[in-house]
Design a protein around this motif. Structure first.
Motif, PDB file in Angstrom:
ATOM      1  N   LEU A   1     -13.829 -37.178 -39.980  1.00 40.71           N
ATOM      2  CA  LEU A   1     -12.667 -38.340 -41.284  1.00 40.71           C
ATOM      3  C   LEU A   1     -13.645 -39.544 -41.408  1.00 40.71           C
ATOM      4  CD1 LEU A   1     -10.256 -38.155 -42.879  1.00 40.71           C
ATOM      5  CD2 LEU A   1      -9.496 -39.567 -40.360  1.00 40.71           C
ATOM      6  N   ALA A   2     -13.959 -40.088 -40.542  1.00 43.58           N
ATOM      7  CA  ALA A   2     -14.810 -41.282 -41.048  1.00 43.58           C
ATOM      8  C   ALA A   2     -15.615 -41.094 -42.108  1.00 43.58           C
ATOM      9  CB  ALA A   2     -14.625 -42.473 -40.142  1.00 43.58           C
ATOM     10  N   ASP A   3     -16.899 -40.375 -41.109  1.00 41.24           N
ATOM     11  CA  ASP A   3     -18.008 -39.449 -42.116  1.00 41.24           C
ATOM     12  C   ASP A   3     -17.389 -39.315 -43.600  1.00 41.24           C
ATOM     13  OD1 ASP A   3     -19.474 -40.686 -40.048  1.00 41.24           O
ATOM     14  OD2 ASP A   3     -20.123 -38.469 -38.941  1.00 41.24           O
ATOM     15  N   ALA A   4     -16.874 -38.593 -43.398  1.00 42.90           N
ATOM     16  CA  ALA A   4     -16.417 -37.881 -45.171  1.00 42.90           C
ATOM     17  C   ALA A   4     -15.930 -38.573 -45.779  1.00 42.90           C
ATOM     18  CB  ALA A   4     -15.155 -36.690 -44.678  1.00 42.90           C
ATOM     19  N   LEU A   5     -14.975 -40.155 -45.391  1.00 47.09           N
ATOM     20  CA  LEU A   5     -14.551 -40.894 -46.163  1.00 47.09           C
ATOM     21  C   LEU A   5     -15.589 -41.279 -46.846  1.00 47.09           C
ATOM     22  CD1 LEU A   5     -11.402 -42.490 -44.451  1.00 47.09           C
ATOM     23  CD2 LEU A   5     -11.572 -41.147 -46.028  1.00 47.09           C
ATOM     24  N   VAL A   6     -16.916 -41.776 -46.198  1.00 43.34           N
ATOM     25  CA  VAL A   6     -17.739 -42.357 -46.805  1.00 43.34           C
ATOM     26  C   VAL A   6     -18.807 -41.416 -47.622  1.00 43.34           C
ATOM     27  CG1 VAL A   6     -20.253 -43.777 -45.976  1.00 43.34           C
ATOM     28  CG2 VAL A   6     -18.103 -44.203 -44.700  1.00 43.34           C
ATOM     29  N   GLN A   7     -19.127 -40.223 -47.267  1.00 40.10           N
ATOM     30  CA  GLN A   7     -20.307 -39.153 -47.775  1.00 40.10           C
ATOM     31  C   GLN A   7     -19.437 -38.762 -49.050  1.00 40.10           C
ATOM     32  OE1 GLN A   7     -22.241 -36.836 -44.943  1.00 40.10           O
ATOM     33  NE2 GLN A   7     -22.018 -38.331 -43.692  1.00 40.10           N
ATOM     34  N   ASN A   8     -18.562 -38.153 -48.743  1.00 39.14           N
ATOM     35  CA  ASN A   8     -17.426 -37.416 -49.755  1.00 39.14           C
ATOM     36  C   ASN A   8     -17.086 -38.427 -50.947  1.00 39.14           C
ATOM     37  OD1 ASN A   8     -16.952 -35.250 -47.233  1.00 39.14           O
ATOM     38  ND2 ASN A   8     -18.932 -35.224 -49.143  1.00 39.14           N
ATOM     39  N   ALA A   9     -16.129 -39.740 -50.536  1.00 37.05           N
ATOM     40  CA  ALA A   9     -14.868 -40.057 -50.952  1.00 37.05           C
ATOM     41  C   ALA A   9     -15.556 -41.379 -51.630  1.00 37.05           C
ATOM     42  CB  ALA A   9     -13.152 -40.309 -50.119  1.00 37.05           C
ATOM     43  N   ARG A  10     -16.693 -41.547 -50.591  1.00 37.89           N
ATOM     44  CA  ARG A  10     -17.408 -43.283 -51.389  1.00 37.89           C
ATOM     45  C   ARG A  10     -17.205 -44.251 -51.071  1.00 37.89           C
ATOM     46  NH1 ARG A  10     -22.292 -40.683 -51.568  1.00 37.89           N
ATOM     47  NH2 ARG A  10     -22.187 -38.995 -52.870  1.00 37.89           N
ATOM     48  N   LEU A  11     -16.100 -44.300 -50.139  1.00 34.91           N
ATOM     49  CA  LEU A  11     -15.211 -45.635 -49.525  1.00 34.91           C
ATOM     50  C   LEU A  11     -16.554 -46.053 -48.618  1.00 34.91           C
ATOM     51  CD1 LEU A  11     -12.110 -44.930 -47.960  1.00 34.91           C
ATOM     52  CD2 LEU A  11     -12.556 -45.535 -49.915  1.00 34.91           C
ATOM     53  N   PRO A  12     -16.397 -48.165 -48.473  1.00 32.28           N
ATOM     54  CA  PRO A  12     -17.188 -48.739 -48.140  1.00 32.28           C
ATOM     55  C   PRO A  12     -16.724 -48.261 -46.315  1.00 32.28           C
ATOM     56  CG  PRO A  12     -15.836 -49.810 -49.350  1.00 32.28           C
ATOM     57  CD  PRO A  12     -14.933 -48.077 -49.317  1.00 32.28           C
ATOM     58  N   GLU A  13     -18.808 -48.515 -45.642  1.00 28.48           N
ATOM     59  CA  GLU A  13     -18.438 -48.183 -44.747  1.00 28.48           C
ATOM     60  C   GLU A  13     -18.203 -49.322 -43.354  1.00 28.48           C
ATOM     61  OE1 GLU A  13     -22.895 -47.738 -44.034  1.00 28.48           O
ATOM     62  OE2 GLU A  13     -22.980 -46.153 -45.058  1.00 28.48           O
ATOM     63  N   ARG A  14     -17.673 -50.600 -44.150  1.00 28.17           N
ATOM     64  CA  ARG A  14     -17.324 -51.206 -43.317  1.00 28.17           C
ATOM     65  C   ARG A  14     -15.413 -50.675 -42.859  1.00 28.17           C
ATOM     66  NH1 ARG A  14     -18.120 -56.349 -40.967  1.00 28.17           N
ATOM     67  NH2 ARG A  14     -16.244 -57.682 -40.666  1.00 28.17           N
ATOM     68  N   PHE A  15     -14.792 -50.571 -43.951  1.00 23.09           N
ATOM     69  CA  PHE A  15     -13.468 -50.103 -43.819  1.00 23.09           C
ATOM     70  C   PHE A  15     -13.438 -48.435 -43.238  1.00 23.09           C
ATOM     71  CE2 PHE A  15     -10.308 -46.904 -45.912  1.00 23.09           C
ATOM     72  CZ  PHE A  15      -9.110 -48.220 -45.695  1.00 23.09           C
ATOM     73  N   ALA A  16     -14.634 -47.627 -43.425  1.00 25.07           N
ATOM     74  CA  ALA A  16     -14.211 -46.481 -42.830  1.00 25.07           C
ATOM     75  C   ALA A  16     -14.321 -46.602 -41.254  1.00 25.07           C
ATOM     76  CB  ALA A  16     -15.348 -45.890 -43.196  1.00 25.07           C
ATOM     77  N   ILE A  17     -14.976 -47.194 -40.521  1.00 21.02           N
ATOM     78  CA  ILE A  17     -16.224 -47.934 -39.376  1.00 21.02           C
ATOM     79  C   ILE A  17     -14.457 -48.811 -38.815  1.00 21.02           C
ATOM     80  CG2 ILE A  17     -17.398 -48.033 -37.316  1.00 21.02           C
ATOM     81  CD1 ILE A  17     -19.873 -47.910 -39.529  1.00 21.02           C
ATOM     82  N   GLY A  18     -14.608 -49.486 -39.104  1.00 21.03           N
ATOM     83  CA  GLY A  18     -13.358 -50.127 -39.257  1.00 21.03           C
ATOM     84  C   GLY A  18     -12.018 -48.836 -38.547  1.00 21.03           C
ATOM     85  N   ALA A  19     -11.699 -48.439 -39.817  1.00 19.26           N
ATOM     86  CA  ALA A  19     -10.477 -47.440 -39.267  1.00 19.26           C
ATOM     87  C   ALA A  19     -10.417 -46.970 -38.381  1.00 19.26           C
ATOM     88  CB  ALA A  19     -10.525 -46.528 -41.058  1.00 19.26           C
TER      89      ALA A  19
END
Length: 253
Positions: free
Chosen positions: A128-146
């Motif tokens: 989910l974190a990888d998909a949020l970064v790669q597909n949804a283009r969310l900031p990596e800091r937010f995705a990894i923190g989540a």
């Protein structure tokens, strides 16, 4: 090898987006038919997710408490008590209007929450974190923190039990004081762990600002897009059916 169910194979962002697109429009109305139809669709989809009924029951049991609270609150404090009178309990009149409103809110709790439960039960947090970064283009800091926060959630339940047993061993009887002291200790511990985790992540370069590589590539396929479209069409179809039957009750009305 056991085959992976169709919904479990879908991209995490597609599953999360489909859950939101399907569930959020249900909030637009307070009638009981809309969430009932949505629940029927969701129960039909469960076999395609691969989630076992026992796991679903363990994840969804808090909804029963929330639904019971809503039902009792509506029966006691509902402002609209129109319709036929069914029963009287002291100063409270139980009418068909009260039961309709209570049923609508209770069913809506399950209809809105169940898609999210299915998504979390069929999705690996790292994917989910990888998909949020790669597909949804969310900031990596937010995705990894989540992701880190999600990984720590099971520890809260274990710590709650440990803290409660420790206070019981010291002679603190069950009651409001035990609950408040345990909750405060759990909050303090969670804040301390969060600070240590943030420092550790920064020390490992998670906030370096340099481009990062990904060990797991998350591909958004045509089937993932079809899942999103199906969620929109199903939600729109449910709302349209309710409106055509004359039962649509907008929440702003």
């Amino acid at each position: 090898m056991t085959p992976v169910p169709p919904l479990a194979r879908r991209n995490p962002v597609a599953k999360l987006g489909a859950a939101l697109l399907f569930a959020l429009p249900l909030i637009a109305t307070v009638d009981p038919l809309t969430p009932a139809l949505a629940l029927a669709v969701e129960l039909t989809v469960i076999p395609f997710s691969g989630v076992r009924p026992s796991l679903l029951a363990r994840r969804a049991w808090p909804l029963l408490i929330a639904a019971a609270g809503v039902l009792i609150s509506m029966l006691l404090f509902a402002a609209d008590r129109g319709g036929d009178l069914l029963a009287t309990a002291g100063p409270f009149d139980v009418t068909t209007g009260v039961l309709s409103g209570a049923a609508g809110l209770t069913l809506r709790i399950f209809a809105v929450a169940l898609p999210g439960i299915l998504v979390l039960a069929t999705t690996d947090p790292t994917d989910l974190a990888d998909a949020l970064v790669q597909n949804a283009r969310l900031p990596e800091r937010f995705a990894i923190g989540a992701l880190a926060a999600f990984r720590l959630l099971p520890l809260l339940g274990q710590e709650w039990q440990t803290l409660s047993l420790a206070r019981r061993a010291r002679g603190l009887a069950p009651g409001p004081r035990l609950f408040l002291t345990t909750a405060f200790a759990l909050l303090v511990g969670a804040l301390r762990r969060g600070v240590r985790l943030a420092v550790a992540m920064d020390a490992r370069g998670f906030d370096a600002g340099t481009p990062r590589t990904h060990a797991r590539l998350q591909r958004f396929t045509t089937a993932d897009g079809a899942l999103l479209i199906a969620a929109v069409l199903l939600s729109a179809g449910i709302l349209t059916t309710t409106a055509l039957l004359g039962l649509f009750r907008p929440i702003t009305g």
